[in-house]
Design an enzyme around this catalytic site. Structure first.
Site, mmCIF file in Angstrom:
data_model
loop_
_atom_site.group_PDB
_atom_site.id
_atom_site.type_symbol
_atom_site.label_atom_id
_atom_site.label_comp_id
_atom_site.label_asym_id
_atom_site.label_seq_id
_atom_site.Cartn_x
_atom_site.Cartn_y
_atom_site.Cartn_z
ATOM 1 N N PHE A 97 21.637 -38.952 -21.026
ATOM 2 C CA PHE A 97 20.472 -38.516 -21.808
ATOM 3 C C PHE A 97 20.299 -36.996 -21.804
ATOM 4 O O PHE A 97 19.595 -36.449 -22.665
ATOM 5 C CB PHE A 97 19.205 -39.226 -21.313
ATOM 6 C CG PHE A 97 18.374 -38.441 -20.343
ATOM 7 C CD1 PHE A 97 18.648 -38.474 -18.987
ATOM 8 C CD2 PHE A 97 17.315 -37.667 -20.795
ATOM 9 C CE1 PHE A 97 17.875 -37.740 -18.096
ATOM 10 C CE2 PHE A 97 16.537 -36.933 -19.916
ATOM 11 C CZ PHE A 97 16.822 -36.962 -18.555
ATOM 12 N N LYS A 98 20.923 -36.289 -20.880
ATOM 13 C CA LYS A 98 20.806 -34.832 -20.840
ATOM 14 C C LYS A 98 21.257 -34.197 -22.172
ATOM 15 O O LYS A 98 20.826 -33.104 -22.515
ATOM 16 C CB LYS A 98 21.636 -34.241 -19.706
ATOM 17 C CG LYS A 98 21.371 -34.830 -18.323
ATOM 18 C CD LYS A 98 20.019 -34.437 -17.777
ATOM 19 C CE LYS A 98 19.882 -34.674 -16.284
ATOM 20 N NZ LYS A 98 19.897 -36.087 -15.866
ATOM 21 N N ASP A 99 22.154 -34.902 -22.876
ATOM 22 C CA ASP A 99 22.607 -34.379 -24.168
ATOM 23 C C ASP A 99 21.461 -34.218 -25.173
ATOM 24 O O ASP A 99 21.535 -33.382 -26.065
ATOM 25 C CB ASP A 99 23.641 -35.323 -24.797
ATOM 26 C CG ASP A 99 24.971 -35.311 -24.060
ATOM 27 O OD1 ASP A 99 25.360 -34.237 -23.564
ATOM 28 O OD2 ASP A 99 25.622 -36.368 -24.002
#
Ligand SMILES: *Cc1c(COP(=O)(O)O)cnc(C)c1O
Length: 496
Positions: free
Chosen positions: A112-114
């Site tokens: 999810f960091k993307d």
């Protein structure tokens, strides 16, 4: 539109613009930037439900980043949410076992960091231009595994930037490490430290706070910034997907207008769940925010007792991106529930440094009533992965499985039937070894990439591009340093 400014959680007297807050990352006094007032959505949910991801991204981000022009912001959004994502929807929602899994892992590094790190480099270079900054920006980041790769991917070869990533050597998964050490780009460097994530994060914070170092950098035409989730440029793009989730569930007729939902977030540094709290404050009908921890359950204990206490054994678990004892972003919530009293917050944070703990007042605790905490052990996490796979054919990664198990426990305990969104924070392929061990009931000694292929065949999900890429990529980074030598490593990379 009303202009939103930012102030530090430890000193409310100075105000900066959004672009300045993004450039600085952390305030000079060690505090985190917070908006002077949390903005409210100025479009109805009905209007939002007719928009795509990028449309909603603009509607949310314009309210927080109010010194960016429409063109600037739309340009950043277009550059971020493009074919780097393997689905046009950007964030698909999968209904399984009575909950909605918000799949935040379809970007270039499959975590999810993307969602934030594909836009942060664009926000940052735009912010530099707006503020007439000619220094080269040096991104300094500590990672528990996923931030590092997502930041490297975002900043690699971005003109006017360099990026240095520190990760706990031996504290990340095989795939996570491969992803980082194979990173291309002349402006990238990856360093393993002999310590855990908190050591890495503490080391980075120390470098940021070192005035002398900053001066030496400036003399060489550099300045530091942060890609960690303390940067408001990370937090704001994360608010978007909670607004999107609600709007999409509404347009898919899964909920009715105004219906409240619960949100469950597998939590480490408290960035993702804080974004959900901001979405709630913007007007999204969210009832409960359920904070899910692994065995490093410092947040669970905090929500139960009002005492934050990091004096405990640090555990390495099968959800390594949540192996954290100091959840940096919690400071923003503490500041808000302290009635935006920066002195009160600063004194609690001081006690966290000196005593490793603090206790909030009853008044403050009362303001946390929309939050509740839960935790799952590693065994429970594995059992959940297996159960979900066998009953629904849906494969969860270890982090999402923590959230899913915590949600099961919550429902059992409360009987709450509110429709629920579970933040699904990584592709199971990112944690193949643990996921396959959970499903097959035993640890395999096969090479990781063979397990990847078997996971693909049993789940019917194609191996993500991010994994295929690293099968054969050469190692480009093999630096290791002591945890108290991080500053020297930075100096050496920059030639200072
Ligand atoms: C970073 C991360 C988390 C924790 O998110 P925070 O914003 O730090 O709370 C959870 N799951 C995965 C897969 C992550 O990469």
């Amino acid at each position: 539109m009303e202009k939103v400014l930012y102030k530090s959680t430890r000193d409310s007297s100075k105000l900066v613009t959004a672009s300045q807050a993004i450039l600085k990352g952390l305030s000079d006094d060690g505090g985190l930037f917070v908006p002077t007032a949390l903005p409210k959505l100025d479009k109805s949910i009905d209007e939002l439900s007719k928009m795509d991801y990028k449309g909603i991204a603009y509607e949310v981000m314009k309210l927080f980043l109010s010194d960016f022009t429409e063109d600037e912001l739309k340009n950043c959004i277009d550059n971020a949410y493009d074919e780097k994502f393997d689905t046009k929807e950007i964030v698909p929602i999968t209904e399984a076992d009575g909950a909605f899994y918000l799949e935040l892992y379809h970007g270039s590094t499959i975590a999810f960091k993307d969602m934030a790190l594909s836009i942060l480099p664009h926000l940052m270079t735009t912010a530099a231009k707006k503020n007439n900054i000619s220094n080269e920006i040096v991104i300094l980041t500590a990672t528990s595994g996923d931030t590092g790769k997502a930041a490297l991917a975002g900043f690699a070869d971005v003109k006017g930037t360099k990026i240095i990533v520190f990760y706990p050597k031996g504290g990340v998964s095989f795939i996570q490490e491969r992803q980082m050490v194979t990173q291309t780009g002349d402006n990238t460097i990856v360093i393993g430290i002999k310590g855990n994530f908190d050591d890495a994060q503490t080391g980075v914070k120390k470098i940021f706070g070192d005035k002398e170092f900053a001066k030496q950098l400036a003399d060489k035409g550099y300045q530091f910034s942060s890609a960690n989730s303390i940067n408001i440029g990370r937090l704001v793009p994360q608010v978007v997907y909670y607004v999107y989730a609600y709007a999409k569930l509404l347009s898919d007729k899964k909920i009715s207008e105004g219906e409240k939902i619960n949100v469950v977030v597998p939590t480490g540094n408290f960035g993702n769940i804080l974004a959900a709290y901001f979405a709630k404050n913007m007007g999204i009908p969210i009832a409960k925010l359920i904070c899910a921890s692994n065995e490093n359950k410092v947040l669970y204990d905090f929500f139960e007792t009002g005492v934050y206490d990091r004096n405990r054994e640090f555990m390495l678990t099968n959800s390594p991106s949540m192996d954290i004892l100091i959840s940096s972003n919690l400071e923003r919530l503490i500041y808000l529930i302290a009635g935006e009293d920066s002195d009160k917050n600063a004194s609690l944070m001081k006690s966290l440094v000196s005593e490793g703990r603090y206790e909030i007042s009853k008044d403050m605790k009362d303001k946390l009533d929309s939050f509740t905490g839960g935790f799952a052990t590693q065994e429970e996490t594995c059992a959940k992965i297996k159960d979900m796979y066998e009953k629904n054919g849906y494969v969860l990664d270890t982090h999402t499985a923590v959230a899913s198990k915590v949600y099961d426990d919550y429902v059992k305990k409360t009987g709450d039937k509110t429709k629920t969104v579970i933040a699904s924070t990584a592709s199971p392929f990112k944690f193949t070894t643990s996921v396959m061990e959970a499903i097959e009931g035993k640890k395999s000694d096969e090479p990781d990439f063979e397990l990847v292929d078997r996971l693909s065949s049993i789940s019917g999900v194609k191996v993500p591009r991010a994994i295929d890429e690293i099968r054969t990529a050469p190692t480009r980074h093999d630096h290791v340093c002591e945890k108290d030598k991080m500053a020297d490593a930075v100096r050496s990379f920059l030639g200072i």
